[in-house]
Motif scaffolding. Sequence first.
Motif, PDB file in Angstrom:
ATOM      1  N   ALA A 231     -12.498   9.557   3.742  1.00 50.48           N
ATOM      2  CA  ALA A 231     -12.337   8.369   2.899  1.00 50.48           C
ATOM      3  C   ALA A 231     -11.007   7.711   3.256  1.00 50.48           C
ATOM      4  O   ALA A 231     -10.087   8.363   3.763  1.00 50.48           O
ATOM      5  N   PRO A 232     -10.878   6.398   2.992  1.00 46.39           N
ATOM      6  CA  PRO A 232      -9.614   5.714   3.315  1.00 46.39           C
ATOM      7  C   PRO A 232      -8.448   6.297   2.521  1.00 46.39           C
ATOM      8  O   PRO A 232      -8.587   6.624   1.340  1.00 46.39           O
ATOM      9  N   ILE A 233      -7.296   6.409   3.169  1.00 48.40           N
ATOM     10  CA  ILE A 233      -6.100   6.960   2.529  1.00 48.40           C
ATOM     11  C   ILE A 233      -4.939   6.001   2.774  1.00 48.40           C
ATOM     12  O   ILE A 233      -4.609   5.681   3.915  1.00 48.40           O
ATOM     13  N   ASP A 234      -4.332   5.547   1.690  1.00 51.58           N
ATOM     14  CA  ASP A 234      -3.187   4.637   1.807  1.00 51.58           C
ATOM     15  C   ASP A 234      -1.881   5.370   2.077  1.00 51.58           C
ATOM     16  O   ASP A 234      -1.010   4.865   2.785  1.00 51.58           O
TER      17      ASP A 234
ATOM     18  N   CYS B 191      -2.979  12.122  10.691  1.00 48.32           N
ATOM     19  CA  CYS B 191      -3.005  10.998   9.748  1.00 48.32           C
ATOM     20  C   CYS B 191      -3.274   9.689  10.489  1.00 48.32           C
ATOM     21  O   CYS B 191      -4.101   8.867  10.067  1.00 48.32           O
TER      22      CYS B 191
ATOM     23  N   SER C  11      -4.995   5.498  -2.898  1.00 50.13           N
ATOM     24  CA  SER C  11      -5.377   6.890  -2.637  1.00 50.13           C
ATOM     25  C   SER C  11      -4.206   7.609  -1.980  1.00 50.13           C
ATOM     26  O   SER C  11      -3.472   7.024  -1.182  1.00 50.13           O
TER      27      SER C  11
ATOM     28  N   THR D 261       0.828  -1.215   0.000  1.00 48.37           N
ATOM     29  CA  THR D 261       0.000   0.000   0.000  1.00 48.37           C
ATOM     30  C   THR D 261       0.858   1.260   0.000  1.00 48.37           C
ATOM     31  O   THR D 261       0.364   2.346  -0.301  1.00 48.37           O
TER      32      THR D 261
ATOM     33  N   GLY E 150      -6.469   6.761  10.330  1.00 45.98           N
ATOM     34  CA  GLY E 150      -6.133   5.455   9.754  1.00 45.98           C
ATOM     35  C   GLY E 150      -5.294   5.471   8.500  1.00 45.98           C
ATOM     36  O   GLY E 150      -5.287   4.487   7.743  1.00 45.98           O
ATOM     37  N   VAL E 151      -4.562   6.561   8.240  1.00 46.03           N
ATOM     38  CA  VAL E 151      -3.653   6.575   7.097  1.00 46.03           C
ATOM     39  C   VAL E 151      -2.583   5.503   7.313  1.00 46.03           C
ATOM     40  O   VAL E 151      -1.995   5.393   8.384  1.00 46.03           O
ATOM     41  N   LYS E 152      -2.315   4.709   6.273  1.00 46.04           N
ATOM     42  CA  LYS E 152      -1.418   3.561   6.438  1.00 46.04           C
ATOM     43  C   LYS E 152       0.060   3.931   6.326  1.00 46.04           C
ATOM     44  O   LYS E 152       0.914   3.340   6.990  1.00 46.04           O
TER      45      LYS E 152
END
Length: 728
Positions: free
Chosen positions: A74-77, A95, A20, A14, A99-101
């Motif tokens: 929205a999900p963010i990688d 971040c 994203s 990811t 939940g930003v990865k």
Amino acid sequence: MPAATTTAPHPLDTFFSPSSIALIGASRDLEKIPGRLLSMLRKNHYPGRIYPINPNYGELDGLKCYPSIADVGAPIDLAIVIIPARAVLGALEQCASVGVKNAVIISSGFAEEGGDSAAMQDAIVALAKKTGMRISGPNAEGFYSEAQHVAATFSPTVDVKPGAVDLVATRRRAAIVAQSGGIGFAIKHRAKALGIAISYCVSAGNEADLGAGEFLEYMVQDSSTDVILLFIEGIRDVDKFLAAARRAAEIGKPVIVTKVGRSGAGERAAASHTASMAGWSAAYDAVFARYGFIVSNDLDEAVAIAAVLTTSPLPKGDRVAVLTVSGGAGIWGADTVSMQGMQVPELPEAMQAEIRKLLPSYGAARNPIDVTAQGVHSGGLQKSIELLNASDDIDAILVVLSLFSDTRMLFKQAELKPVIDAQRKPIVFYSYTLPSSFARATLAEAGVVVLSGLTHAGVALRRLVDYAKFSLAPPVDADAPAPDIAAHLKVTKLSEHDSKSLLRAAGVALPEETLVTDKGQLDAAIARAGLPVAMKIQSRDIPHKSEVGGVRVNIATKGEAWAAFGALLDSARQHRPDADIQGVLVGPMAKKGVEIIVGTMLDATFGPMIMVGLGGITTELFKDVIYRPAPVGAAEAAAMLGELKAAPLLNGFRGAPKADVQSLSALISQISLLAAQFKGEISEIELNPVLVHPEGHGVTIVDALVVLHLSPLGRGRREAPGEGPSVD
């Protein structure tokens, strides 16, 4: 029917292939880095969702711009962070909360500046550990994932020019991992200019979390990466780096490494540039050698090696055919190959006869093969490549020619491509005129990279030959039961006598010697040793015995021994009146043998190192030494001996009997294991000289010194032979 297997996802998938991206600090000013980051993503046709983050804009380049990352919803990688350094930690905390990865910190002004700035980086490290968010940087130039169209960088090398067509000559791909973003993307730029396909290019920056070792591990396991180019200053994530290096060796994925910071000035620059200790170069080279890394200290040379690796199978030997259209160029090519230690053998008569059919009468078929300009027109160049490719008498082909023309080619692309596709050995093309874009593009369609440096071409072939011969040594268990030497670790400094007592307790075989503290003990010591004897002053305060007149050898009578005893004591007291004298060590004179040095030392990055080299008084003069990380097995020790310039001395040089390499290898392995097992207590071991006797007659350790961590000599040491305490 068995179920189909799938590759398990990697935690960094990811990161390198995000679906994203949030751009924190986005700008519409293309003259500044934040604006260029958004532009590069869009120009390279990033297929995922982009979320610009900047409270000063409502939209950017037709994209909605958000006041903060928490507003995206929205999900963010991946988050790319390019804001002032003091605002970075707060942005990363936001971040993590949503939940930003992964994150890439482009911003600089952290550990490379020291002081409070270093403390800010420490806080980023703590955040990564606490939250599990993977962070690259700070002070990074980002990365580029070519197949995934992710240009998460501001480097101008990823800019897309309208109408430009990429030159792609290789089916195999190279990945670049660099601790300098500028150099990493420069390597990518030069590789692309030659037609080398790229999988990834990543800049590690200050490595607060993700380091070069972890990025290397990703490239090693990545199925789209065939060759890895590594540019490093110093390694922080050592365990991950070593595990990745071993895995690359196990699966046969070549790693080309450039290590900078080898000079004193280079080390200073490395420390200030990335807050990294550059490390002792010999230790890095030892690690590279263990895992078969291809070392290159020149950018263009490294790229040339990558070009040959991505276009060629490995050679089976070092026999090279030089094929040319110019006699002078062919001779030059043959000289270059020969200077790299490879063979340019005369071709078998049958093959010469076949090649002569393709040439005019004034051509040459012996090797180098001069097709001549006339022979080119009748297809002699291409057909000669086919013959040489099919031959079992040649392991590689160097084609030396001129490719300056913008309109005319020496090959028919449609006929050359099947030859290249079917190649059984390296076929390397070098143009002694600057190759035209037309020539590069035409040959790229056939799968050919054109090199424009003859020395680089020769070095590349040499490195492929060496890599093809490399085999990974089996690991040695450093957790095997350790000997009990506790009684010998209670003092801060060890004399030669103390050191040998420790080594005997560890199971190392040494000559029987006696420490004589009183003249009345001398006769018994001589009787035990047998004349002639060697006598040496012993004191923990005198590491350099010869400097105080503390060594006498070849003492042939008792009378000489008695006189020497008094003289040794008097000389030591005169030169070092403050020294605590233990006595005089009396032992037999050793039989002749090849003088070798065996030593260990601790490197600040990689830990214990084992060293072997040409010993005796010539150690410092010739510095013919080889290092490996400790421990090593006997087979790896023997391989180290084979790399010495002095190796012929062990193999029966000029009619001398072959030396007992087996016993010497066993000793090297034994000492390396001792150093690894007691790395917390022992800083250095030096055996010099070790006399290697003829086969079957073993080795004799003449002198030895063990330096403990508690000793002033043993604090923070990582010197090469000649820089540490001499054993005399």
